[in-house]
Design an enzyme around this catalytic site. Structure first.
Site, PDB file in Angstrom:
ATOM      1  N   ASN A   9     -16.567  66.717 -12.141  1.00 50.47           N
ATOM      2  CA  ASN A   9     -16.441  65.342 -11.648  1.00 50.47           C
ATOM      3  C   ASN A   9     -17.586  65.120 -10.655  1.00 50.47           C
ATOM      4  O   ASN A   9     -17.541  65.631  -9.547  1.00 50.47           O
ATOM      5  CB  ASN A   9     -15.071  65.186 -10.971  1.00 50.47           C
ATOM      6  CG  ASN A   9     -14.907  63.840 -10.312  1.00 50.47           C
ATOM      7  OD1 ASN A   9     -15.724  62.949 -10.480  1.00 50.47           O
ATOM      8  ND2 ASN A   9     -13.815  63.681  -9.569  1.00 50.47           N
ATOM      9  N   TRP A  10     -18.580  64.375 -11.105  1.00 47.30           N
ATOM     10  CA  TRP A  10     -19.776  64.201 -10.268  1.00 47.30           C
ATOM     11  C   TRP A  10     -19.575  63.127  -9.200  1.00 47.30           C
ATOM     12  O   TRP A  10     -20.474  62.889  -8.391  1.00 47.30           O
ATOM     13  CB  TRP A  10     -21.004  63.882 -11.138  1.00 47.30           C
ATOM     14  CG  TRP A  10     -21.403  65.008 -12.061  1.00 47.30           C
ATOM     15  CD1 TRP A  10     -20.803  66.233 -12.175  1.00 47.30           C
ATOM     16  CD2 TRP A  10     -22.497  65.027 -12.982  1.00 47.30           C
ATOM     17  NE1 TRP A  10     -21.448  66.996 -13.111  1.00 47.30           N
ATOM     18  CE2 TRP A  10     -22.507  66.277 -13.627  1.00 47.30           C
ATOM     19  CE3 TRP A  10     -23.479  64.102 -13.343  1.00 47.30           C
ATOM     20  CZ2 TRP A  10     -23.441  66.638 -14.601  1.00 47.30           C
ATOM     21  CZ3 TRP A  10     -24.415  64.446 -14.312  1.00 47.30           C
ATOM     22  CH2 TRP A  10     -24.398  65.706 -14.929  1.00 47.30           C
ATOM     23  N   LYS A  11     -18.450  62.453  -9.241  1.00 46.68           N
ATOM     24  CA  LYS A  11     -18.121  61.419  -8.238  1.00 46.68           C
ATOM     25  C   LYS A  11     -19.307  60.455  -8.067  1.00 46.68           C
ATOM     26  O   LYS A  11     -20.031  60.207  -9.036  1.00 46.68           O
ATOM     27  CB  LYS A  11     -17.701  62.077  -6.925  1.00 46.68           C
ATOM     28  CG  LYS A  11     -16.564  63.082  -7.142  1.00 46.68           C
ATOM     29  CD  LYS A  11     -15.878  63.513  -5.894  1.00 46.68           C
ATOM     30  CE  LYS A  11     -14.807  64.526  -6.253  1.00 46.68           C
ATOM     31  NZ  LYS A  11     -14.017  64.950  -5.124  1.00 46.68           N
ATOM     32  N   HIS A  99      -7.384  59.884 -10.204  1.00 50.63           N
ATOM     33  CA  HIS A  99      -7.890  60.829  -9.209  1.00 50.63           C
ATOM     34  C   HIS A  99      -7.390  60.398  -7.826  1.00 50.63           C
ATOM     35  O   HIS A  99      -7.277  59.202  -7.551  1.00 50.63           O
ATOM     36  CB  HIS A  99      -9.421  60.851  -9.257  1.00 50.63           C
ATOM     37  CG  HIS A  99     -10.007  61.941  -8.426  1.00 50.63           C
ATOM     38  ND1 HIS A  99     -10.138  61.827  -7.061  1.00 50.63           N
ATOM     39  CD2 HIS A  99     -10.451  63.173  -8.754  1.00 50.63           C
ATOM     40  CE1 HIS A  99     -10.651  62.951  -6.589  1.00 50.63           C
ATOM     41  NE2 HIS A  99     -10.848  63.791  -7.602  1.00 50.63           N
ATOM     42  N   GLU A 101      -8.772  60.153  -5.079  1.00 51.47           N
ATOM     43  CA  GLU A 101      -9.658  59.227  -4.356  1.00 51.47           C
ATOM     44  C   GLU A 101      -9.462  57.800  -4.853  1.00 51.47           C
ATOM     45  O   GLU A 101      -9.582  56.846  -4.090  1.00 51.47           O
ATOM     46  CB  GLU A 101     -11.126  59.678  -4.499  1.00 51.47           C
ATOM     47  CG  GLU A 101     -11.397  60.923  -3.651  1.00 51.47           C
ATOM     48  CD  GLU A 101     -12.479  61.836  -4.188  1.00 51.47           C
ATOM     49  OE1 GLU A 101     -13.260  61.429  -5.065  1.00 51.47           O
ATOM     50  OE2 GLU A 101     -12.533  62.994  -3.715  1.00 51.47           O
ATOM     51  N   GLU A 171      -4.292  68.505  -8.652  1.00 52.19           N
ATOM     52  CA  GLU A 171      -5.271  68.507  -7.574  1.00 52.19           C
ATOM     53  C   GLU A 171      -4.575  68.214  -6.245  1.00 52.19           C
ATOM     54  O   GLU A 171      -4.384  67.038  -5.894  1.00 52.19           O
ATOM     55  CB  GLU A 171      -6.344  67.443  -7.830  1.00 52.19           C
ATOM     56  CG  GLU A 171      -7.160  67.706  -9.072  1.00 52.19           C
ATOM     57  CD  GLU A 171      -8.579  67.160  -8.925  1.00 52.19           C
ATOM     58  OE1 GLU A 171      -9.500  67.930  -9.179  1.00 52.19           O
ATOM     59  OE2 GLU A 171      -8.744  65.992  -8.548  1.00 52.19           O
ATOM     60  N   GLY A 177     -12.467  68.803  -1.760  1.00 50.62           N
ATOM     61  CA  GLY A 177     -13.654  68.618  -0.929  1.00 50.62           C
ATOM     62  C   GLY A 177     -13.528  69.223   0.464  1.00 50.62           C
ATOM     63  O   GLY A 177     -14.345  68.956   1.334  1.00 50.62           O
ATOM     64  N   SER A 222     -11.645  72.361  -4.503  1.00 50.24           N
ATOM     65  CA  SER A 222     -12.514  73.405  -3.959  1.00 50.24           C
ATOM     66  C   SER A 222     -12.670  74.610  -4.885  1.00 50.24           C
ATOM     67  O   SER A 222     -12.773  75.741  -4.422  1.00 50.24           O
ATOM     68  CB  SER A 222     -12.023  73.841  -2.572  1.00 50.24           C
ATOM     69  OG  SER A 222     -12.053  72.739  -1.683  1.00 50.24           O
ATOM     70  N   GLY A 243     -15.394  69.377  -8.366  1.00 52.52           N
ATOM     71  CA  GLY A 243     -16.189  68.329  -7.728  1.00 52.52           C
ATOM     72  C   GLY A 243     -17.491  68.895  -7.191  1.00 52.52           C
ATOM     73  O   GLY A 243     -18.482  69.032  -7.910  1.00 52.52           O
ATOM     74  N   GLY A 244     -17.493  69.272  -5.923  1.00 54.16           N
ATOM     75  CA  GLY A 244     -18.714  69.718  -5.236  1.00 54.16           C
ATOM     76  C   GLY A 244     -19.491  70.781  -5.989  1.00 54.16           C
ATOM     77  O   GLY A 244     -20.726  70.687  -6.114  1.00 54.16           O
TER      78      GLY A 244
HETATM   79  P1  PGA Z   1     -13.838  69.494  -5.095  1.00 52.36           P
HETATM   80  O1  PGA Z   1     -13.316  68.173  -5.857  1.00 52.36           O
HETATM   81  O2  PGA Z   1     -14.060  70.544  -6.139  1.00 52.36           O
HETATM   82  O3  PGA Z   1     -15.094  69.058  -4.408  1.00 52.36           O
HETATM   83  O4  PGA Z   1     -12.759  69.883  -4.133  1.00 52.36           O
HETATM   84  C1  PGA Z   1     -12.426  68.269  -6.933  1.00 52.36           C
HETATM   85  C2  PGA Z   1     -12.099  66.896  -7.444  1.00 52.36           C
HETATM   86  O5  PGA Z   1     -12.035  65.957  -6.653  1.00 52.36           O
HETATM   87  O6  PGA Z   1     -11.886  66.705  -8.655  1.00 52.36           O
END
Ligand code: PGA
Length: 274
Positions: A9-11, A99, A101, A171, A177, A222, A243-244
């Site tokens: 997930n490149w956000k 998600h 977010e 999640e 994050g 994470s 994500g990251g």
């Molecule tokens: P993260 O994000 O790996 O940076 O914790 C995961 C996600 O939001 O899907």
């Protein structure tokens, strides 16, 4: 045998040029490291504006491309939104839905998640439906209730045949994050709870190969190269939503290799049982 899925997930990161370079490096890395091996489903989820370029870059490889969100309507006067038929028209295969977010900053609810999952399935997109509790909910011992409720509400009025095409991602919001990984035994327990909940919703004949047993349940929060092996060794974690660590090829490739190891282990287990 369940699929292993490793999704990035490149956000809201990467310009079109940066997205192309990352996709190119990943395709080359997979080819160099894993040629001829059983691969997990690798799904890259860039921003909408990067989708065509990333699709073009991964063409001819096994890498698939997903969107990070979509509207639940097919078209109309909804400024700023993107509809499922626009995604399928360019061969996007997956879409992340619900998600945390989106739930936190864009007012998504279990109801809109449900409408989006239904619409994605209607158009042949594979939804990656995200569920997870906040830290406050975990501290109040509400994790299991929240997860069961999010799964049940997210899948309302969806048939057994349709639900079989779903991917779910657990999640925990507090692990996203933050660098705080959910302890692996606990992550596996919640992933199993998700499967049990789906099993209760779709009891079918309860035999082997039943719908809940075939739905990949991913862990996200994470995930890193240093955590993936242990996560992939669990009974009920079928992949990762990253994500990251998905933003750099050198960090994401070891995670893809971790997914490939799980594929290899399950192929081995099937062969041993023959
Ligand atoms: P993260 O994000 O790996 O940076 O914790 C995961 C996600 O939001 O899907």
């Amino acid at each position: 045998m369940r699929k292993t899925v490793i999704a990035g997930n490149w956000k809201m990161h990467k310009t079109v040029d940066e997205a192309r370079e990352l996709a190119k490096a990943l395709v080359a890395g997979i080819q160099a490291d894993l040629a001829g091996q059983a691969l997990p489903d690798v799904v890259l989820c860039p921003t909408f504006v990067c989708l065509p370029e990333v699709l073009n870059t991964v063409k001819g490889s096994a890498v698939q491309v997903g969107a990070q969100n979509m509207d639940y309507r097919d078209s109309g006067a909804f400024t700023g939104e993107i509809a499922a038929p626009m995604l399928t028209a360019i061969h996007v295969s997956h879409v992340i839905i619900g998600h945390s977010e989106r739930r936190q900053y864009f007012a998504e609810t279990n109801h809109t998640v449900n409408l989006k999952v239904k619409n994605a399935l209607k158009h042949g997109l594979t939804p990656i439906m995200c569920v997870g509790e906040t830290l406050g909910e975990r501290d109040e011992n509400l994790t299991d209730n929240i997860i069961k409720h999010q799964v049940t509400a997210g899948l309302a009025e969806i048939s057994e045949a349709e639900v079989a095409k779903l991917v779910v991602a657990y999640e925990p919001v507090w692990a996203i994050g933050t660098g705080k990984n959910c302890e692996v035994v606990e992550a596996n327990r919640v992933c199993k709870l998700i499967r049990t909940t789906i099993n209760e919703l779709y009891p079918g004949d309860k035999g082997p190969g039943h719908v809940a047993d075939s739905i990949p349940v991913l862990y996200g929060g994470s995930v890193k190269a240093s955590t993936i092996e242990e996560q992939m060794a669990q009974t009920d974690i079928d992949g990762a939503l990253v994500g990251g660590a998905a933003l750099k090829a050198e960090e994401f490739l070891p995670i893809i290799r971790g997914g490939a190891k799980r594929c290899k282990a399950s192929v081995g287990a099937v062969n041993a049982s023959k």
